[in-house]
Design an enzyme around this catalytic site. Structure first.
Site, PDB file in Angstrom:
ATOM      1  N   ASP A  86      15.783  55.015 152.114  1.00 11.59           N
ATOM      2  CA  ASP A  86      16.761  56.082 152.191  1.00 11.59           C
ATOM      3  C   ASP A  86      18.089  55.481 152.630  1.00 11.59           C
ATOM      4  O   ASP A  86      18.126  54.389 153.184  1.00 11.59           O
ATOM      5  CB  ASP A  86      16.336  57.179 153.159  1.00 11.59           C
ATOM      6  CG  ASP A  86      16.838  58.533 152.686  1.00 11.59           C
ATOM      7  OD1 ASP A  86      18.073  58.723 152.697  1.00 11.59           O
ATOM      8  OD2 ASP A  86      16.028  59.364 152.290  1.00 11.59           O
ATOM      9  N   THR A  87      19.134  56.188 152.350  1.00 11.23           N
ATOM     10  CA  THR A  87      20.482  55.739 152.685  1.00 11.23           C
ATOM     11  C   THR A  87      21.216  56.875 153.373  1.00 11.23           C
ATOM     12  O   THR A  87      21.082  58.020 152.979  1.00 11.23           O
ATOM     13  CB  THR A  87      21.261  55.359 151.407  1.00 11.23           C
ATOM     14  OG1 THR A  87      20.507  54.385 150.688  1.00 11.23           O
ATOM     15  CG2 THR A  87      22.630  54.806 151.735  1.00 11.23           C
TER      16      THR A  87
END
Length: 84
Positions: free
Chosen positions: A79-80
């Protein structure tokens, strides 16, 4: 021996629709398949420190797949978070 050599004994599954993540694995010459989509609640506590959000969400995603993968499979979740 390359650190990536261990990956060759697994069927690598990418649990992401991100074109960038696909590109990164391809650049590393890692054979992979896209994991089936699982709808995951990506909410997190509002009190969570911003730097902990991406690891938290990645773990949520990994846990969603844990009962679906076999011993010869490796799932990659990520995830970012963008912080201004």
């Amino acid at each position: 021996m390359s650190p990536l050599d261990n990956l060759y004994k697994y069927e690598v599954l990418l649990a992401s629709a991100s074109p960038r993540r696909r590109e990164l694995l391809a650049q590393l010459n890692i054979d992979f398949e896209i994991a089936p989509y699982i709808d995951i609640d990506e909410s997190y506590p509002s009190s969570m420190v911003a730097t902990e959000v991406a690891p938290h969400l990645s773990l949520l995603k990994a846990n969603a797949y844990k009962d679906l993968i076999t011993n010869n499979q490796l799932i990659i979740t990520a995830d970012t978070v963008v912080i201004n």
